[in-house]
Scaffold this active site. Structure first.
Site, mmCIF file in Angstrom:
data_model
loop_
_atom_site.group_PDB
_atom_site.id
_atom_site.type_symbol
_atom_site.label_atom_id
_atom_site.label_comp_id
_atom_site.label_asym_id
_atom_site.label_seq_id
_atom_site.Cartn_x
_atom_site.Cartn_y
_atom_site.Cartn_z
ATOM 1 N N TRP A 193 -2.795 -2.681 -1.691
ATOM 2 C CA TRP A 193 -2.499 -4.100 -1.876
ATOM 3 C C TRP A 193 -3.364 -4.799 -0.838
ATOM 4 C CZ3 TRP A 193 -0.563 -8.204 0.998
ATOM 5 C CH2 TRP A 193 -0.143 -9.317 0.250
ATOM 6 N N ASN A 222 -1.804 1.756 5.817
ATOM 7 C CA ASN A 222 -0.976 0.660 5.304
ATOM 8 C C ASN A 222 -0.661 -0.227 6.492
ATOM 9 O OD1 ASN A 222 0.951 -0.983 4.129
ATOM 10 N ND2 ASN A 222 2.579 0.537 4.284
ATOM 11 N N GLY A 223 -0.949 -1.526 6.380
ATOM 12 C CA GLY A 223 -0.663 -2.434 7.494
ATOM 13 C C GLY A 223 -1.873 -3.277 7.832
ATOM 14 N N GLU A 260 7.400 -14.848 -11.099
ATOM 15 C CA GLU A 260 6.680 -13.680 -10.600
ATOM 16 C C GLU A 260 6.241 -12.719 -11.687
ATOM 17 O OE1 GLU A 260 8.621 -11.010 -7.800
ATOM 18 O OE2 GLU A 260 10.540 -11.329 -8.765
ATOM 19 N N ARG A 292 3.922 -0.234 -4.835
ATOM 20 C CA ARG A 292 3.656 -0.790 -3.506
ATOM 21 C C ARG A 292 2.322 -1.526 -3.427
ATOM 22 N NH1 ARG A 292 6.945 1.490 0.437
ATOM 23 N NH2 ARG A 292 5.486 0.759 1.986
ATOM 24 N N LYS A 330 5.746 -4.409 -4.078
ATOM 25 C CA LYS A 330 7.199 -4.304 -3.947
ATOM 26 C C LYS A 330 7.667 -4.529 -2.523
ATOM 27 C CE LYS A 330 11.296 -3.226 -5.438
ATOM 28 N NZ LYS A 330 11.956 -4.291 -6.221
ATOM 29 N N GLU A 378 17.033 -17.907 -8.226
ATOM 30 C CA GLU A 378 16.652 -16.532 -8.547
ATOM 31 C C GLU A 378 16.046 -16.457 -9.962
ATOM 32 O OE1 GLU A 378 16.120 -13.954 -7.038
ATOM 33 O OE2 GLU A 378 16.383 -12.270 -8.383
ATOM 34 N N LYS A 398 12.257 -15.162 -10.775
ATOM 35 C CA LYS A 398 11.990 -14.060 -11.709
ATOM 36 C C LYS A 398 10.951 -14.486 -12.745
ATOM 37 C CE LYS A 398 13.306 -11.339 -9.994
ATOM 38 N NZ LYS A 398 14.125 -11.159 -8.835
ATOM 39 N N HIS A 424 17.276 -36.921 -8.054
ATOM 40 C CA HIS A 424 16.552 -37.460 -6.902
ATOM 41 C C HIS A 424 15.062 -37.126 -6.966
ATOM 42 C CE1 HIS A 424 20.300 -38.690 -5.062
ATOM 43 N NE2 HIS A 424 20.798 -37.499 -5.379
ATOM 44 N N CYS A 446 0.841 -1.193 0.000
ATOM 45 C CA CYS A 446 0.000 0.000 0.000
ATOM 46 C C CYS A 446 0.881 1.251 0.000
ATOM 47 C CB CYS A 446 -0.945 0.098 1.193
ATOM 48 S SG CYS A 446 -2.075 -1.276 1.337
HETATM 49 O O1 M6R Z 1 12.615 -5.581 0.252
HETATM 50 P P1 M6R Z 1 13.079 -6.985 0.466
HETATM 51 O O2 M6R Z 1 14.385 -7.247 -0.179
HETATM 52 O O3 M6R Z 1 13.106 -7.365 1.919
HETATM 53 O O4 M6R Z 1 12.003 -7.881 -0.240
HETATM 54 C C1 M6R Z 1 12.047 -9.275 -0.160
HETATM 55 C C2 M6R Z 1 11.140 -9.918 -1.185
HETATM 56 O O5 M6R Z 1 9.815 -9.533 -0.975
HETATM 57 C C3 M6R Z 1 11.552 -9.559 -2.615
HETATM 58 O O6 M6R Z 1 12.877 -9.881 -2.865
HETATM 59 C C4 M6R Z 1 10.648 -10.290 -3.633
HETATM 60 O O7 M6R Z 1 10.876 -11.652 -3.572
HETATM 61 C C5 M6R Z 1 10.897 -9.733 -5.036
HETATM 62 N N1 M6R Z 1 9.652 -9.459 -5.671
HETATM 63 C C6 M6R Z 1 11.643 -10.660 -5.906
HETATM 64 O O8 M6R Z 1 11.861 -10.148 -7.180
#
Ligand code: M6R
Length: 612
Positions: free
Chosen positions: A73, A99-100, A492, A27, A607, A485, A489, A508, A2
C-alpha cells in the site's frame, strides 16, 4: 498497511509466499513481490495484484527454501514496478521487505549518496536496505548486527524482514509500531504481518514486541534480541484460528460473507458475558478496574473510521444508561491537540485491527498522562490489545473485507455489554430496565438473522441508487452514527459521494442539496424519535428528494410517505444500531457489485492503517 510474509525451512518457499500474499492482500494491493534464496537471490516484483505477480513470474526460477513476499500500500513513491518490494541493497547482497514509514529517510539518503550509493526507487525502504548494507560493510558485521545498528539510526515505524545472500540460512525481522508474527513449525519458521498466512502450517506463534529483532536460523531456532542487543525471552502463544474463517466459503466476496456471519459473531461476542436466564451481563476485562471505571470523571473514546462510529454509539449508551460523560475523539486529531487528560479519565480505544497507528499513538499519549486505558479489539495479540491496561476482544473472527461490517456490530455489542455492566454497578438504571435490556440483547443474534432477510428489498433499492452521484444519509439519536456508517460504507466501496447527517441538522445547510436526483436514506428505527423523523422526511419530500426509509416492521406512517422502505425487526432503542446497520451494509455491498467495483479491495484503501 502492506502485507509481509516470509518462510525458512525445508519446503519450497514460493507457493507458501504466494498463498500468504493472497491472504494478506487486504492489507494493500498496489503491487506485490517476492525474493527467493537459492544460492542466488531471485527477486520478482510487479505493479498490481498478487495474481499479476504470478502471471509475471510465469515459469521463471522460483526455487528456494527461504523467501520473503510483500504486498504494498504505497506511501513513498507511486505504485509501480520499481517502487514495489522487495528492495535490493546496492551490491545486491541484501534484500528487504518493509511495512511502515522511515520518517528520516531523506537525510540518510543524502548521507548514503555521499558514500556513493545510487537508488532505483523513490522509497524510504530502499534507503533503509542501503543503510544496513553500508553499516554491515563498514564493520564486517553479521546481518542481525547490521540491522540492529541501522535501526538505532532510523525514526519511524517499521516491520521488516531482511535476507543476506552470504548468510543463506538466516532471516532477520524487526518491528516498531507495525505488527509481525513469527510462526514456529518443525524445523521451519514463518513470518507475517498477521497470523492468516501461518495458521495452515502451525498454531504456535510469537508476537514480536516493539524494538525487538528476531533471528530465524535454519536448524538453529529462534533468537530474539532488542535494539539494545539484550536477549529477550519470546513467549509462544497457541492461536485458535480456523482455516475456514479466512476463506470465502462460497461467497463471491469476504464482505458478503462477513455481513452474513453477524448472527454468529454477535453471539460469540456475548458468550460467557451475557446470561439471560440468570439475568446478568459481565465483562472479564472490567473486573480488575471496576471501581476506577465506574467512578471515572469521564470516558474518552479514541478510534478511527468505522470504529469511531461505534464510539459514537457508545456515547449514547454510556450517557443514557450509565450516566458517565463521554467524549468521542478522532484518534488522529486527539493526539495533536494537546488534550486535557487526567488520572480520573478512562480512555477506551476501539480498533478492529488493533494496529491503527493514530489510535495507538492517542493511547500512548493518554497513558503518559495517567489515564486508565482500555482496548476493544478484534485481532488477538494486536498492539492495542497489548499496550492497554485492560480490555475485551470482540471475537468476530478475521475480518478480511476492507469495509468493516462484523467488527462494527461486534464493537457495538461489546460496548452495550460494557454500558449495562457499568450501569448496573453504578445503579443508574432500575432492575426492571436492566433485566429488560439483558433479555433483549440476548434476542439480538436472532433478530439480526431476521434482519438479513431484508436483502431482497435492499437489492431493489440498490438498483434505484446505483447510478447516483451523491447520497445523503440521515438518522437521529442512537441512529445518527448509523447514518454516518452507512455513508462511509457507500463511499469506500462504491465510490459514490455520500454524507451522513443528524436528520434535524439537515435544515441548517444540506437541505439545499435536495432535489429529485438526491437519494436520501433515512434511518427511522428509534421509537422515541419517530414523529420527529417523520417531519424530517416530510421536509425532504417537500423538496422532491427521493426517500429510502429503514423502518421498523409495521411502520405504516413512513411506508405511506417514503418512496422505498426497508423493514427490519423492532428492538429496544439502545440496540437499534445493531439491526439498522445491516441494510446499510447490504446496500453498499449490492451497489458496489452492480457498479462493477472490487468490493473487498476498494481503490486507494487498505484494511489496516499502520501509518499516520
Ligand atoms: O482497525 P481499525 O478499526 O482501527 O480501523 C479503523 C478504520 O481504518 C476502519 O474502520 C476503516 O474506516 C474501514 N475501512 C471502514 O469500513
Amino acid at each position: 498497511m502492506c502485507g509481509i510474509v516470509g518462510y525458512i525451512g525445508e519446503r519450497d518457499a514460493y507457493p507458501i509466499l504466494i498463498k500468504g500474499l493472497k491472504r494478506l492482500e487486504y492489507r494493500g494491493y498496489d503491487s506485490a513481490g517476492v525474493a527467493l534464496m537459492n544460492g542466488n537471490l531471485n527477486v520478482y516484483k510487479k505493479k498490481g495484484k498478487v495474481n499479476d505477480l504470478v502471471d509475471f513470474i510465469g515459469t521463471s526460477n522460483t526455487k528456494g527454501n527461504m523467501g520473503i513476499g510483500h504486498t504494498r500500500w504505497a506511501t513513498h513513491g507511486i505504485p509501480d514496478d520499481l517502487n514495489a518490494h522487495p528492495h535490493l541493497s546496492g551490491e545486491e547482497r541484501l534484500v528487504i521487505i518493509h511495512n511502515g514509514i522511515i520518517e528520516n529517510y531523506a537525510p540518510i539518503k543524502e548521507w548514503l549518496k555521499t558514500k556513493g550509493h545510487t537508488f532505483k526507487s523513490e522509497t524510504d525502504t530502499e534507503v533503509l536496505i542501503h543503510l544496513i548494507e553500508e553499516i554491515q560493510k563498514d564493520g564486517d558485521l553479521s546481518i542481525e548486527e547490521a540491522v540492529r545498528l541501522a535501526l538505532t539510526k532510523v525514526v519511524g515505524a517499521y516491520a521488516i524482514v531482511v535476507i543476506d545472500r552470504l548468510d543463506p540460512n538466516k532471516m532477520v525481522a524487526a518491528r516498531k509500531s507495525s505488527p509481525l508474527v513469527v510462526g514456529i513449525g518443525k524445523d521451519e519458521f514463518f513470518i507475517a504481518s498477521d497470523a492468516t498466512p501461518i495458521v495452515e502450517y502451525t498454531n504456535q506463534v510469537v508476537y514480536l514486541d516493539d524494538n525487538e529483532i528476531a533471528v530465524l536460523t535454519k536448524n538453529d531456532g529462534l533468537k530474539v534480541i532488542n535494539i539494545e542487543n539484550e536477549v529477550q525471552r519470546p513467549l509462544v502463544h497457541e492461536i485458535d484460528m480456523k482455516i475456514e474463517a479466512i476463506e470465502k466459503g462460497g461467497y463471491d466476496y469476504f464482505m458478503h460473507k462477513e455481513i452474513y456471519e453477524q448472527p454468529n459473531t454477535i453471539a460469540d461476542c456475548m458468550r460467557g458475558r451475557l446470561n439471560v436466564q440468570e439475568g446478568w451481563a459481565r465483562l472479564g476485562g472490567l473486573s480488575q478496574y471496576k471501581n476506577r471505571i465506574c467512578n471515572a470523571d469521564r470516558i474518552i473514546i479514541v478510534a478511527c473510521g468505522t470504529s469511531w462510529h461505534s464510539g459514537l454509539i457508545a456515547e449514547y449508551l454510556f450517557e443514557d444508561l450509565a450516566r458517565i460523560p463521554v467524549e468521542v475523539e478522532y484518534a488522529s486529531e486527539f493526539r495533536y491537540r494537546n488534550p486535557i487528560i487526567s488520572e480520573k479519565d478512562v480512555v477506551i480505544a476501539i480498533s478492529q485491527s488493533g494496529e491503527t497507528a493514530d489510535t495507538l499513538a492517542a493511547l500512548e499519549l493518554a497513558k503518559k498522562q495517567g489515564a486508565l486505558t482500555y482496548g476493544i479489539c478484534n485481532v488477538v495479540g494486536s498492539s492495542i490489545a497489548r499496550v492497554t491496561d485492560s480490555g475485551s476482544y470482540i471475537h468476530a473472527g478475521p475480518e478480511i473485507g476492507v469495509a468493516s461490517t462484523k467488527a462494527f456490530t461486534g464493537q457495538v455489542t461489546l460496548l452495550s455489554l460494557m454500558a449495562l455492566t457499568i450501569a448496573y454497578e453504578r445503579g443508574t438504571i432500575s432492575t426492571n430496565r436492566y433485566q429488560e435490556l439483558i433479555s433483549e440483547l440476548g434476542r439480538i443474534p436472532k433478530k439480526v438473522e431476521e434482519t438479513l432477510k431484508c436483502d431482497d428489498q435492499v437489492k431493489v433499492v440498490s438498483e434505484k441508487m446505483k447510478d447516483s452521484s451523491n447520497a445523503l444519509y440521515l438518522g437521529r439519536g442512537y441512529n445518527f452514527p448509523v447514518a454516518l456508517e452507512g455513508a462511509l460504507k457507500l463511499k469506500e466501496i462504491s465510490y459514490i459521494h455520500a454524507e451522513g447527517y443528524p436528520a434535524a441538522e439537515m435544515k441548517h445547510g444540506p437541505i439545499a442539496l435536495i432535489d429529485e436526483n438526491m437519494p436520501v436514506v433515512v434511518v427511522a428505527t428509534n421509537p422515541s424519535a419517530h414523529e420527529k423523523i417523520v417531519s424530517n422526511v416530510q421536509e425532504v419530500k417537500a423538496r422532491k428528494g427521493v426517500v429510502i426509509a429503514i423502518v421498523n416492521e409495521g411502520d405504516s406512517v413512513l411506508k405511506e410517505i417514503a418512496d422505498l422502505v426497508i423493514e427490519i425487526p423492532l428492538t429496544l432503542e439502545p440496540f437499534t444500531p445493531l439491526l439498522s446497520v445491516i441494510p446499510m451494509q447490504l446496500l453498499s455491498y449490492h451497489i458496489a457489485v452492480m457498479r462493477g467495483c472490487n468490493v473487498d479491495q476498494p481503490r486507494n484503501l487498505a484494511k489496516s492503517v499502520t501509518v499516520e
